[in-house]
Write a protein that holds these residues in place. Structure first.
Motif, short mmCIF file in Angstrom:
data_model
loop_
_atom_site.label_atom_id
_atom_site.label_comp_id
_atom_site.label_asym_id
_atom_site.label_seq_id
_atom_site.Cartn_x
_atom_site.Cartn_y
_atom_site.Cartn_z
N ILE A 1 1.16 -0.93 0.58
CA ILE A 1 -0.08 -0.04 -0.25
C ILE A 1 0.81 1.11 -0.02
N LEU A 2 1.92 1.69 0.57
CA LEU A 2 2.96 2.53 1.40
C LEU A 2 3.88 2.53 -0.39
N LYS B 1 1.55 4.60 -3.02
CA LYS B 1 1.09 5.95 -2.71
C LYS B 1 2.16 6.57 -2.70
N ASN C 1 2.37 6.90 -6.88
CA ASN C 1 1.67 8.15 -6.89
C ASN C 1 2.15 9.32 -6.63
N MET C 2 3.06 9.62 -5.58
CA MET C 2 3.45 11.10 -5.42
C MET C 2 4.95 10.86 -6.05
#
Length: 86
Positions: free
Chosen positions: A20-21, A24, A27-28
């Motif tokens: 999950i991290l 993310k 995406n960042m």
């Protein structure tokens, strides 16, 4: 019974939360930078095992780590994709 509990905890923290991290993070900072940074994961594992677990380092491990770091630097300097590390 304790073994099952610890197995579930490891699977949750080391797999699910990590994925999950990572998603993310992609995406960042973008997919190219994320893939370059994930290439360094084995190096971090080697350093952590040396410092925390007192594992021995051989010249083959150091040479291989240097090759990985050099390849990551070449990719970053070439601008290997959409984005480059800042």
């Amino acid at each position: 019974m304790h073994g099952i509990f610890y197995m579930v905890m490891v699977s949750i923290f080391c797999t699910a939360i990590a994925l999950i991290l990572f998603a993310k993070g992609v995406n960042m900072i973008g997919p190219t930078s994320a893939s370059i940074l994930s290439t360094l994961e084995p190096i971090v594992g080697i350093v952590a095992s040396f410092l925390v677990l007192k594992e021995p380092l051989s010249w083959q491990i150091i040479f291989g780590s240097a090759l990985v770091i050099a390849s990551v630097m070449l990719i970053a300097l070439q601008g290997g994709g959409d984005e480059v590390l800042p």
